[in-house]
Scaffold this motif. Structure first.
Motif, PDB file in Angstrom:
ATOM      1  N   GLY A  50     -14.797  14.691 -12.740  1.00  0.00           N
ATOM      2  CA  GLY A  50     -16.595  14.525 -12.534  1.00  0.00           C
ATOM      3  C   GLY A  50     -16.795  14.537 -14.623  1.00  0.00           C
ATOM      4  N   TYR A  51     -17.918  14.233 -14.190  1.00  0.00           N
ATOM      5  CA  TYR A  51     -18.832  14.811 -16.100  1.00  0.00           C
ATOM      6  C   TYR A  51     -19.342  15.565 -16.403  1.00  0.00           C
ATOM      7  CZ  TYR A  51     -18.751   9.699 -14.793  1.00  0.00           C
ATOM      8  OH  TYR A  51     -17.609   8.375 -14.665  1.00  0.00           O
ATOM      9  N   ASP A  52     -19.321  15.484 -17.256  1.00  0.00           N
ATOM     10  CA  ASP A  52     -19.684  17.151 -17.835  1.00  0.00           C
ATOM     11  C   ASP A  52     -21.168  16.993 -17.868  1.00  0.00           C
ATOM     12  OD1 ASP A  52     -21.210  18.374 -20.656  1.00  0.00           O
ATOM     13  OD2 ASP A  52     -18.737  19.224 -20.177  1.00  0.00           O
ATOM     14  N   PRO A  53     -21.892  18.151 -17.203  1.00  0.00           N
ATOM     15  CA  PRO A  53     -23.261  18.394 -17.109  1.00  0.00           C
ATOM     16  C   PRO A  53     -23.740  18.724 -18.541  1.00  0.00           C
ATOM     17  CG  PRO A  53     -21.907  20.451 -16.301  1.00  0.00           C
ATOM     18  CD  PRO A  53     -20.672  19.652 -17.481  1.00  0.00           C
ATOM     19  N   GLN A  54     -23.351  19.159 -19.384  1.00  0.00           N
ATOM     20  CA  GLN A  54     -24.204  18.912 -20.799  1.00  0.00           C
ATOM     21  C   GLN A  54     -23.984  17.660 -21.654  1.00  0.00           C
ATOM     22  OE1 GLN A  54     -22.978  21.663 -20.430  1.00  0.00           O
ATOM     23  NE2 GLN A  54     -24.662  22.173 -18.997  1.00  0.00           N
ATOM     24  N   GLN A  55     -23.028  16.919 -21.883  1.00  0.00           N
ATOM     25  CA  GLN A  55     -22.413  15.711 -22.666  1.00  0.00           C
ATOM     26  C   GLN A  55     -23.155  14.591 -21.517  1.00  0.00           C
ATOM     27  OE1 GLN A  55     -19.417  17.113 -24.528  1.00  0.00           O
ATOM     28  NE2 GLN A  55     -20.430  17.841 -26.212  1.00  0.00           N
ATOM     29  N   SER A  56     -22.224  14.391 -20.912  1.00  0.00           N
ATOM     30  CA  SER A  56     -22.537  13.202 -19.550  1.00  0.00           C
ATOM     31  C   SER A  56     -23.637  14.186 -18.503  1.00  0.00           C
ATOM     32  CB  SER A  56     -21.238  13.147 -19.007  1.00  0.00           C
ATOM     33  OG  SER A  56     -20.545  12.641 -20.068  1.00  0.00           O
ATOM     34  N   ARG A  57     -24.842  14.378 -18.760  1.00  0.00           N
ATOM     35  CA  ARG A  57     -25.830  14.373 -17.656  1.00  0.00           C
ATOM     36  C   ARG A  57     -26.334  13.872 -16.652  1.00  0.00           C
ATOM     37  NH1 ARG A  57     -31.506  17.645 -19.769  1.00  0.00           N
ATOM     38  NH2 ARG A  57     -32.878  17.073 -17.224  1.00  0.00           N
ATOM     39  N   TYR A  58     -26.324  12.413 -17.456  1.00  0.00           N
ATOM     40  CA  TYR A  58     -26.715  11.214 -16.020  1.00  0.00           C
ATOM     41  C   TYR A  58     -25.598  11.042 -14.979  1.00  0.00           C
ATOM     42  CZ  TYR A  58     -28.528   7.175 -14.647  1.00  0.00           C
ATOM     43  OH  TYR A  58     -29.144   5.859 -13.599  1.00  0.00           O
ATOM     44  N   PHE A  59     -24.504  10.621 -15.067  1.00  0.00           N
ATOM     45  CA  PHE A  59     -23.246  10.576 -14.642  1.00  0.00           C
ATOM     46  C   PHE A  59     -22.978  11.637 -13.674  1.00  0.00           C
ATOM     47  CE2 PHE A  59     -23.240   6.607 -17.785  1.00  0.00           C
ATOM     48  CZ  PHE A  59     -23.292   6.033 -16.530  1.00  0.00           C
ATOM     49  N   HIS A  60     -23.203  13.069 -14.023  1.00  0.00           N
ATOM     50  CA  HIS A  60     -23.216  14.099 -13.730  1.00  0.00           C
ATOM     51  C   HIS A  60     -24.034  13.805 -12.193  1.00  0.00           C
ATOM     52  CE1 HIS A  60     -22.026  18.125 -12.993  1.00  0.00           C
ATOM     53  NE2 HIS A  60     -23.794  18.592 -12.976  1.00  0.00           N
ATOM     54  N   GLU A  61     -25.141  14.063 -13.018  1.00  0.00           N
ATOM     55  CA  GLU A  61     -26.533  14.391 -12.052  1.00  0.00           C
ATOM     56  C   GLU A  61     -26.155  12.965 -10.978  1.00  0.00           C
ATOM     57  OE1 GLU A  61     -30.041  14.311 -14.042  1.00  0.00           O
ATOM     58  OE2 GLU A  61     -29.199  16.300 -14.605  1.00  0.00           O
ATOM     59  N   LEU A  62     -26.139  11.942 -11.147  1.00  0.00           N
ATOM     60  CA  LEU A  62     -25.568  10.652 -10.067  1.00  0.00           C
ATOM     61  C   LEU A  62     -25.023  11.231  -9.502  1.00  0.00           C
ATOM     62  CD1 LEU A  62     -26.050   7.697 -12.202  1.00  0.00           C
ATOM     63  CD2 LEU A  62     -27.352   8.051  -9.986  1.00  0.00           C
ATOM     64  N   PRO A  72     -15.116  18.061  -2.672  1.00  0.00           N
ATOM     65  CA  PRO A  72     -14.634  17.203  -3.416  1.00  0.00           C
ATOM     66  C   PRO A  72     -13.982  18.217  -4.032  1.00  0.00           C
ATOM     67  CG  PRO A  72     -16.164  16.195  -4.091  1.00  0.00           C
ATOM     68  CD  PRO A  72     -17.326  17.458  -3.284  1.00  0.00           C
ATOM     69  N   ARG A  73     -12.669  18.559  -4.558  1.00  0.00           N
ATOM     70  CA  ARG A  73     -11.946  19.787  -5.576  1.00  0.00           C
ATOM     71  C   ARG A  73     -12.330  18.716  -6.988  1.00  0.00           C
ATOM     72  NH1 ARG A  73      -7.243  18.195  -3.165  1.00  0.00           N
ATOM     73  NH2 ARG A  73      -6.137  17.581  -5.180  1.00  0.00           N
ATOM     74  N   ILE A  74     -13.436  19.062  -7.534  1.00  0.00           N
ATOM     75  CA  ILE A  74     -13.349  18.733  -9.105  1.00  0.00           C
ATOM     76  C   ILE A  74     -12.803  18.637 -10.017  1.00  0.00           C
ATOM     77  CG2 ILE A  74     -14.947  18.457 -11.211  1.00  0.00           C
ATOM     78  CD1 ILE A  74     -16.223  17.558  -8.378  1.00  0.00           C
ATOM     79  N   GLU A  75     -11.467  17.952 -10.416  1.00  0.00           N
ATOM     80  CA  GLU A  75     -10.504  18.275 -11.380  1.00  0.00           C
ATOM     81  C   GLU A  75     -10.836  19.262 -12.112  1.00  0.00           C
ATOM     82  OE1 GLU A  75      -6.833  18.899  -9.514  1.00  0.00           O
ATOM     83  OE2 GLU A  75      -7.857  19.024  -7.945  1.00  0.00           O
ATOM     84  N   GLN A  76     -11.477  17.736 -13.637  1.00  0.00           N
ATOM     85  CA  GLN A  76     -11.651  18.034 -14.719  1.00  0.00           C
ATOM     86  C   GLN A  76     -13.240  17.414 -14.903  1.00  0.00           C
ATOM     87  OE1 GLN A  76      -8.437  16.211 -16.862  1.00  0.00           O
ATOM     88  NE2 GLN A  76      -7.042  15.913 -15.443  1.00  0.00           N
TER      89      GLN A  76
END
Length: 156
Positions: A50-62, A72-76
């Motif tokens: 997954g993407y970091d909710p703060q530093q990669s907010r845009y891709f996290h939200e998508l 899914p199992r968010i591993e990292q």
């Protein structure tokens, strides 16, 4: 160039690119040979980078929007698309990335299409191409060079 969010009070913007969100899958994963667009359910129980909710907010939200009805199992969580792709190549999980990331040509991964391009028909201006890249500039101070670039961009 920037991805949302950005300060719209200080900055003006224009979309310069829209592209699909895609799945990044290890070449030896069963989904790599699928001949259909992947759905959120294909990620059920799968390890996902997954993407970091703060530093990669845009891709996290998508990603969260696309995977909303899956488990899914968010591993990292990572900050960069390239890091996610390298972890997929190391067989650490699956990831989501913009179609243009395929140009990075990371060995050991394949890009797979997603239903609706990974977009949401209720939220996205173009659900088949939900990933947006913007040209941004200061509302208050525009240099002659920036003005010229904007003149060219805004007439396209």
């Amino acid at each position: 160039m920037a991805r949302p969010p950005f300060d719209t009070e200080l900055l003006s913007s224009k979309v310069v690119l829209r592209e699909p969100l895609m799945a990044v899958v290890p070449t030896d994963h069963p989904l790599a040979s699928s001949d259909r667009a992947l759905t959120p359910q294909d990620f059920e129980g799968q390890p996902v980078i997954g993407y970091d909710p703060q530093q990669s907010r845009y891709f996290h939200e998508l990603s969260v929007r696309f995977l909303a009805n899956a488990h899914p199992r968010i591993e990292q969580r990572v900050h960069r698309v390239l890091t996610a792709m390298l972890l997929v190549a190391a067989d650490r999980g699956l990831a989501l990335a913009p179609a243009s990331a395929s140009s990075l040509a990371v060995p050991g991964v394949v890009f797979k299409t997603l239903v609706h391009g990974g977009g949401d028909t209720a939220l996205d201006a173009d659900p088949e191409r939900p990933v947006e890249l913007y040209a941004v500039w200061s509302r208050e101070s525009v240099s002659p060079v920036v003005r010229r670039v904007l003149d060219v961009m805004l007439t396209v």
